[in-house]
Every structure is written in C-alpha cells, then in structure tokens.
Design a protein around this motif. Structure first.
Motif, PDB file in Angstrom:
ATOM      1  N   TRP A  13      -8.794  -3.445   8.066  1.00  0.00           N
ATOM      2  CA  TRP A  13      -7.916  -3.586   9.230  1.00  0.00           C
ATOM      3  C   TRP A  13      -7.802  -2.298  10.042  1.00  0.00           C
ATOM      4  CZ3 TRP A  13      -3.485  -0.817  10.183  1.00  0.00           C
ATOM      5  CH2 TRP A  13      -2.862  -0.181   9.109  1.00  0.00           C
TER       6      TRP A  13
ATOM      7  N   HIS B 129       3.797  -5.368  12.509  1.00  0.00           N
ATOM      8  CA  HIS B 129       5.054  -4.612  12.645  1.00  0.00           C
ATOM      9  C   HIS B 129       6.040  -5.362  13.540  1.00  0.00           C
ATOM     10  CE1 HIS B 129       3.248  -0.407  11.469  1.00  0.00           C
ATOM     11  NE2 HIS B 129       3.029  -1.344  10.570  1.00  0.00           N
TER      12      HIS B 129
ATOM     13  N   GLU C 221       6.955   1.261   9.653  1.00  0.00           N
ATOM     14  CA  GLU C 221       5.932   2.307   9.561  1.00  0.00           C
ATOM     15  C   GLU C 221       5.404   2.689  10.941  1.00  0.00           C
ATOM     16  OE1 GLU C 221       4.634   4.586   8.126  1.00  0.00           O
ATOM     17  OE2 GLU C 221       5.410   4.401   6.104  1.00  0.00           O
ATOM     18  N   LYS C 222       4.810   3.842  11.002  1.00  0.00           N
ATOM     19  CA  LYS C 222       4.132   4.285  12.220  1.00  0.00           C
ATOM     20  C   LYS C 222       2.747   3.671  12.265  1.00  0.00           C
ATOM     21  CE  LYS C 222       0.914   6.231  10.908  1.00  0.00           C
ATOM     22  NZ  LYS C 222      -0.167   6.010   9.935  1.00  0.00           N
TER      23      LYS C 222
ATOM     24  N   SER D 214       7.062  10.402   9.080  1.00  0.00           N
ATOM     25  CA  SER D 214       7.351  11.136   7.848  1.00  0.00           C
ATOM     26  C   SER D 214       7.003  12.625   7.931  1.00  0.00           C
ATOM     27  CB  SER D 214       6.628  10.471   6.666  1.00  0.00           C
ATOM     28  OG  SER D 214       5.304  10.164   7.012  1.00  0.00           O
TER      29      SER D 214
ATOM     30  N   GLY E 292       0.897  -1.156   0.000  1.00  0.00           N
ATOM     31  CA  GLY E 292       0.000   0.000   0.000  1.00  0.00           C
ATOM     32  C   GLY E 292       0.933   1.202   0.000  1.00  0.00           C
ATOM     33  N   MET E 293       1.115   1.760   1.180  1.00  0.00           N
ATOM     34  CA  MET E 293       2.072   2.858   1.376  1.00  0.00           C
ATOM     35  C   MET E 293       3.508   2.419   1.011  1.00  0.00           C
ATOM     36  SD  MET E 293       2.490   5.873   2.402  1.00  0.00           S
ATOM     37  CE  MET E 293       3.963   6.827   2.743  1.00  0.00           C
TER      38      MET E 293
ATOM     39  N   VAL F 295       5.800  -2.237   5.984  1.00  0.00           N
ATOM     40  CA  VAL F 295       4.698  -1.331   5.628  1.00  0.00           C
ATOM     41  C   VAL F 295       3.404  -2.140   5.512  1.00  0.00           C
ATOM     42  CG1 VAL F 295       4.188   0.705   4.230  1.00  0.00           C
ATOM     43  CG2 VAL F 295       6.477  -0.264   4.173  1.00  0.00           C
ATOM     44  N   VAL F 296       3.062  -2.794   6.594  1.00  0.00           N
ATOM     45  CA  VAL F 296       1.913  -3.714   6.634  1.00  0.00           C
ATOM     46  C   VAL F 296       0.995  -3.279   7.770  1.00  0.00           C
ATOM     47  CG1 VAL F 296       3.145  -5.694   5.661  1.00  0.00           C
ATOM     48  CG2 VAL F 296       3.338  -5.200   8.107  1.00  0.00           C
ATOM     49  N   PRO F 297      -0.199  -3.864   7.892  1.00  0.00           N
ATOM     50  CA  PRO F 297      -1.059  -3.521   9.041  1.00  0.00           C
ATOM     51  C   PRO F 297      -0.285  -3.626  10.360  1.00  0.00           C
ATOM     52  CG  PRO F 297      -2.268  -4.857   7.458  1.00  0.00           C
ATOM     53  CD  PRO F 297      -0.862  -4.799   6.964  1.00  0.00           C
ATOM     54  N   ASN F 298      -0.642  -2.731  11.296  1.00  0.00           N
ATOM     55  CA  ASN F 298       0.164  -2.522  12.508  1.00  0.00           C
ATOM     56  C   ASN F 298       0.452  -3.797  13.298  1.00  0.00           C
ATOM     57  OD1 ASN F 298      -0.208   0.063  11.627  1.00  0.00           O
ATOM     58  ND2 ASN F 298      -1.744   0.603  13.158  1.00  0.00           N
TER      59      ASN F 298
ATOM     60  N   ASN G  77       8.848   5.385  10.735  1.00  0.00           N
ATOM     61  CA  ASN G  77       8.636   6.342   9.648  1.00  0.00           C
ATOM     62  C   ASN G  77       7.729   7.502  10.079  1.00  0.00           C
ATOM     63  OD1 ASN G  77       8.851   7.531   7.168  1.00  0.00           O
ATOM     64  ND2 ASN G  77       7.177   6.350   6.270  1.00  0.00           N
TER      65      ASN G  77
ATOM     66  N   HIS H  30       1.464  10.975  14.057  1.00  0.00           N
ATOM     67  CA  HIS H  30       2.359  11.854  13.279  1.00  0.00           C
ATOM     68  C   HIS H  30       2.487  13.230  13.942  1.00  0.00           C
ATOM     69  CE1 HIS H  30       3.360   9.773   9.620  1.00  0.00           C
ATOM     70  NE2 HIS H  30       2.108   9.486   9.330  1.00  0.00           N
TER      71      HIS H  30
ATOM     72  N   ASP I 111       4.497  -9.119  -0.514  1.00  0.00           N
ATOM     73  CA  ASP I 111       3.111  -8.812  -0.127  1.00  0.00           C
ATOM     74  C   ASP I 111       2.331 -10.125  -0.216  1.00  0.00           C
ATOM     75  OD1 ASP I 111       1.228  -5.965  -0.141  1.00  0.00           O
ATOM     76  OD2 ASP I 111       0.195  -7.890  -0.381  1.00  0.00           O
ATOM     77  N   ILE I 112       1.382 -10.308   0.697  1.00  0.00           N
ATOM     78  CA  ILE I 112       0.624 -11.572   0.674  1.00  0.00           C
ATOM     79  C   ILE I 112      -0.344 -11.630  -0.514  1.00  0.00           C
ATOM     80  CG2 ILE I 112       0.776 -12.207   3.129  1.00  0.00           C
ATOM     81  CD1 ILE I 112      -1.894 -10.728   3.533  1.00  0.00           C
TER      82      ILE I 112
ATOM     83  N   LYS J  35      -1.547  -8.418  -6.768  1.00  0.00           N
ATOM     84  CA  LYS J  35      -0.998  -7.069  -6.590  1.00  0.00           C
ATOM     85  C   LYS J  35       0.515  -7.072  -6.813  1.00  0.00           C
ATOM     86  CE  LYS J  35      -2.697  -4.448  -2.936  1.00  0.00           C
ATOM     87  NZ  LYS J  35      -2.716  -4.009  -1.523  1.00  0.00           N
TER      88      LYS J  35
HETATM   89  N1  NAD Z   1       3.925   7.291   7.123  1.00  0.00           N
HETATM   90  C1  NAD Z   1       2.792   7.504   6.510  1.00  0.00           C
HETATM   91  O1  NAD Z   1       2.503   8.617   6.119  1.00  0.00           O
HETATM   92  C2  NAD Z   1       1.829   6.359   6.278  1.00  0.00           C
HETATM   93  C3  NAD Z   1       0.795   6.483   5.337  1.00  0.00           C
HETATM   94  C4  NAD Z   1      -0.046   5.382   5.146  1.00  0.00           C
HETATM   95  C5  NAD Z   1       0.128   4.229   5.889  1.00  0.00           C
HETATM   96  N2  NAD Z   1       1.133   4.156   6.798  1.00  0.00           N
HETATM   97  C6  NAD Z   1       1.344   2.926   7.590  1.00  0.00           C
HETATM   98  O2  NAD Z   1       1.749   1.889   6.696  1.00  0.00           O
HETATM   99  C7  NAD Z   1       1.255   0.638   7.144  1.00  0.00           C
HETATM  100  C8  NAD Z   1       0.432   0.016   6.036  1.00  0.00           C
HETATM  101  O3  NAD Z   1      -0.660   0.867   5.731  1.00  0.00           O
HETATM  102  P1  NAD Z   1      -1.274   0.941   4.246  1.00  0.00           P
HETATM  103  O4  NAD Z   1      -2.086   2.190   4.186  1.00  0.00           O
HETATM  104  O5  NAD Z   1      -0.209   0.737   3.252  1.00  0.00           O
HETATM  105  O6  NAD Z   1      -2.230  -0.327   4.318  1.00  0.00           O
HETATM  106  P2  NAD Z   1      -2.826  -1.101   3.052  1.00  0.00           P
HETATM  107  O7  NAD Z   1      -3.891  -1.973   3.617  1.00  0.00           O
HETATM  108  O8  NAD Z   1      -3.153  -0.136   1.973  1.00  0.00           O
HETATM  109  O9  NAD Z   1      -1.613  -1.998   2.527  1.00  0.00           O
HETATM  110  C9  NAD Z   1      -1.041  -2.997   3.319  1.00  0.00           C
HETATM  111  C10 NAD Z   1      -0.442  -4.053   2.381  1.00  0.00           C
HETATM  112  O10 NAD Z   1       0.193  -5.029   3.201  1.00  0.00           O
HETATM  113  C11 NAD Z   1      -0.147  -6.335   2.704  1.00  0.00           C
HETATM  114  N3  NAD Z   1      -0.034  -7.243   3.856  1.00  0.00           N
HETATM  115  C12 NAD Z   1      -0.900  -7.409   4.870  1.00  0.00           C
HETATM  116  N4  NAD Z   1      -0.412  -8.278   5.774  1.00  0.00           N
HETATM  117  C13 NAD Z   1       0.806  -8.662   5.300  1.00  0.00           C
HETATM  118  C14 NAD Z   1       1.812  -9.550   5.787  1.00  0.00           C
HETATM  119  N5  NAD Z   1       1.668 -10.181   6.949  1.00  0.00           N
HETATM  120  N6  NAD Z   1       2.919  -9.717   5.045  1.00  0.00           N
HETATM  121  C15 NAD Z   1       3.074  -9.069   3.852  1.00  0.00           C
HETATM  122  N7  NAD Z   1       2.157  -8.225   3.350  1.00  0.00           N
HETATM  123  C16 NAD Z   1       1.039  -8.013   4.071  1.00  0.00           C
HETATM  124  C17 NAD Z   1      -1.541  -6.190   2.135  1.00  0.00           C
HETATM  125  O11 NAD Z   1      -1.826  -7.185   1.178  1.00  0.00           O
HETATM  126  C18 NAD Z   1      -1.477  -4.788   1.546  1.00  0.00           C
HETATM  127  O12 NAD Z   1      -1.070  -4.817   0.199  1.00  0.00           O
HETATM  128  C19 NAD Z   1       0.459   0.933   8.406  1.00  0.00           C
HETATM  129  O13 NAD Z   1       1.259   0.716   9.522  1.00  0.00           O
HETATM  130  C20 NAD Z   1       0.112   2.399   8.290  1.00  0.00           C
HETATM  131  O14 NAD Z   1      -0.071   3.020   9.540  1.00  0.00           O
HETATM  132  C21 NAD Z   1       1.978   5.192   6.997  1.00  0.00           C
END
Ligand code: NAD
Length: 346
Positions: free
Chosen positions: A164, A77, A94-95, A123, A12-13, A71-74, A121, A182, A34-35, A39
């Motif tokens: 999530w 981490h 990621e945060k 950011s 995602g991010m 960069v996955v669901p919290n 992060n 943030h 990514d799982i 994608k």
């Molecule tokens: N710093 C920032 O500005 C910022 C912005 C957005 C998100 N984030 C953080 O980034 C993280 C992800 O958020 P997002 O918005 O990208 O979420 P998202 O749901 O858009 O993307 C998460 C991705 O992780 C994959 N995933 C899920 N579980 C996984 C695993 N166990 N192993 C591998 N891949 C896995 C999913 O398939 C998905 O593609 C979160 O911690 C969020 O807080 C930070």
C-alpha cells in the motif's frame, strides 16, 4: 478512579500505540481491531488484549472506547476517523492526517462539531531533543528564525513494492507524505506554524521505478521529493524526503533552524534513531557552540501525552488544524511538481 478506555485500529505501527497507552497508569487498552484475523488472534494472545475485532466499526459500536488510535493505510484515515467520532471517541490519527487536505478538513470540522478531540500522531515532536529545541526557540535564544531545512532521506528504504505504501490510491504519495510529513511538522512547530505564502516542489521516481518495473510490481508514487516553502512572515523552509537516493548514510534525518541570534541542528549522526542536538550562538560579538548532553529533558510519547491531555482536560501539543495545514502544503508540493510552477496558498 475510572480509567481512560483506549482502542487501536491497525496492528502494524498500532502495536506502538498499545504500548504507549499502557505506559499511562490511568489508561487501559480495551480492544484492538485489524482486518487480518490471524495477526489479531496472535496479538491478542501475546498481549492479553480483552477484545479483538476484524471489523473496526463493530468494535466502536460494542466497546464504545473513550479514545481510538487510527493506525491503518492512509486511505482509511478519513472513514475510520469519522466512524470513531460518530461513536463519541476522541481520535489520535496517524500521519499523514489523510490522503489530501480536503479529506483532512472534513475530519477537522466533524471533530469540532462533535466536541471531540482529534490529533495527528506527529511523533517526531515527542523526543527529548525536540522538546529542548522548542524551549530554546520559545525563550528567544535564536532571535528571529528566518530559515529552516528539514530532511528525512533514505539511501534505499522503500517499504516493499506492490504494497500500500507504493500505491498512490492507498497512500496519497511516497516518502514526502510518509517521512517528509514528520520533518515538515517538526520544523513548522519549531517556527510556530507561520502562515505559508507559496510553495515550489519537485518529486522524482528515478531509482524505484525501474526496480519496480523489473519486479513487475506497482509503484506509482515518488521516491524523492524536495520543496521550498515561503511564509508570509518572510521565513523560508526547505524540505527533502526520499526512500531512495544516492547518499552516504542509510538514513539521514535532520532539522536545522537559522535565527538572527543563534542556530539549532538536530540530527542522527549514526544513521539510526538516536538524535543529537547542537546550538550555535553569537554573544558579545563571539561565536559559541553548545551541545545537549544527558540528562536530556523528560519526555513522554505522543500516545501517553494525548491520553494524559484528555484525562486531565489539558491542551495537547498537536491540533487537527496543524494536520490540515501540513496536508495543504503536501498537496501544494505535489501540485507544483505536476505543473512545474510555484503554488500560491490562499
Ligand atoms: N508515526 C509514526 O512514526 C509512524 C510509523 C509507521 C507508520 N505510521 C503510519 O501508521 C499507519 C499504518 O502504517 P503501518 O506501517 O502500521 O502499516 P502496516 O501495513 O504495517 O499495518 C497496517 C495494519 O492495518 C491493517 N488494516 C488495513 N486496512 C484496515 C482497515 N480498513 N481496518 C482495520 N485494519 C486495517 C492491516 O491488516 C495491517 O495490520 C500509516 O498511516 C502510516 O503512515 C506512522
């Protein structure tokens, strides 16, 4: 010269992390995991990623990157950071750093023992306005900073019901842990991370809960949070975060600092991600207003800067310790909201 081999887990991010590392001439993105297989394959094709994996641990084993972004669901981490450290990788997580402070502490200690870098992060620190603010504070333009107010509020900006983000077991919380984190870090960084003394916080779920119920979707986190943090040096910080609130702008972000000789105000006047910075000072008994005009200070993204710090063996602005302190404060805000009492920090 050998390039820093970077990998990213989560698309995602995580796409922003790939772009950020690629901006650095001494970095290469060697793999992504990514799982979601579809994608992953589409992304590999579009971005010419050398290797992709649906299993992040297999990627760590096979590719052995120097640096990994988590960069996955919290909820993931902690386990993925530990896996990356175990495989000898520096980590940009990621945060929020984890679901809670206890998890964050495990990550911090493991990185220390492994002699590897672990950063969060945050950011929001990496904008030109944030760098300019930090410079003004550090050179004493504000005098003693005794108050800050940091806000990230959305009028209606819930990241989808049933996903999530709105599921506490996966996210750890709502807009406080997602957006507030943030603005909390930004204010703390500008104030030089003073030691917290106590916290009082309230969270609500007044607007999102009935919508989620109507849609028959899970949403067991807050949609609004506010808090006051008192520091041992006497300073106070107020924090507000929402995914839903009856305010005028769609998205309102600001951080205000008050000091004995000046004040700072960073804000997004048009409800988008363009910031302005103003400073208000008192000199010779008179009040003056200042505004940051282009050209703004040069700044690099957190990804570029973290990679650069590793390559050139330099310090990086964000530490794992700061990530832990932020988690301790978020835990305290949730606890205070649940008990209705202030929470003393150790
Ligand atoms: N710093 C920032 O500005 C910022 C912005 C957005 C998100 N984030 C953080 O980034 C993280 C992800 O958020 P997002 O918005 O990208 O979420 P998202 O749901 O858009 O993307 C998460 C991705 O992780 C994959 N995933 C899920 N579980 C996984 C695993 N166990 N192993 C591998 N891949 C896995 C999913 O398939 C998905 O593609 C979160 O911690 C969020 O807080 C930070």
């Amino acid at each position: 010269m050998k390039k820093l081999r970077c990998a990213v887990i989560g698309l995602g991010m995580g796409r922003g992390h790939v772009r950020g590392y690629r901006e650095h001439p001494q970095c290469e993105v060697v793999a992504v995991a990514d799982i979601d297989k579809k994608k992953l394959e589409e992304y590999q094709k579009a971005e010419q990623i050398p290797e992709v994996f649906t299993d992040p641990v297999k990627m760590l084993k096979k590719v052995k990157p120097d640096l990994v972004s988590i960069v996955v669901p919290n909820k993931f981490h902690l386990p993925l950071t530990l896996a990356a450290l175990e495989h000898g990788c520096h980590v940009l997580c990621e945060k929020p750093m984890a679901l809670n402070a206890a998890e964050a502490q495990i990550m911090e200690v493991t990185a220390e023992k492994a002699g590897l870098r672990l950063a969060v992060n945050f950011s929001s620190r990496f904008s030109p306005q944030a760098f300019a603010m930090k410079k003004l504070v550090d050179e004493g333009t504000l005098g003693e900073v005794y108050f800050a107010r940091s806000i990230w509020q959305r009028r209606r900006g819930m990241p989808g019901f049933g996903g999530w983000f709105g599921t506490k077991a996966l996210s750890g919380g709502g807009p406080l842990i997602d957006l507030g984190v943030h603005r909390l870090d930004l204010a703390l960084w500008l104030m030089n991370y003073p030691e917290p003394q106590w916290v009082i916080g309230s969270t609500y779920n007044k607007i999102a809960a009935p919508i989620a119920a109507r849609e028959k979707k899970n949403f067991d986190v807050e949609d609004f949070a506010c808090a006051m943090i008192k520091f041992k040096n006497g300073a106070t910080l107020e924090l507000e975060a929402s995914w839903a609130g009856n305010i005028k702008p769609n998205e309102m972000m600001s951080t205000r600092l008050l000091g004995t000789q000046g004040g700072l105000y960073q804000f997004n006047p048009d409800g988008n991600y363009e910031f302005q910075l103003e400073a208000y000072v008192e000199r010779g008994g008179c009040q003056y207003d200042m505004k940051l005009h282009p050209p703004v200070p040069e700044s690099h993204s957190s990804y570029y800067s973290f990679a650069d710090a590793i390559i050139n063996n330099k310090p990086f602005s964000v530490s794992a310790r700061e990530g832990v302190v932020v988690m301790q404060l978020l835990d305290a805000i949730y606890e205070s909201s649940a008990t209705g009492r202030p929470v003393e920090l150790p």
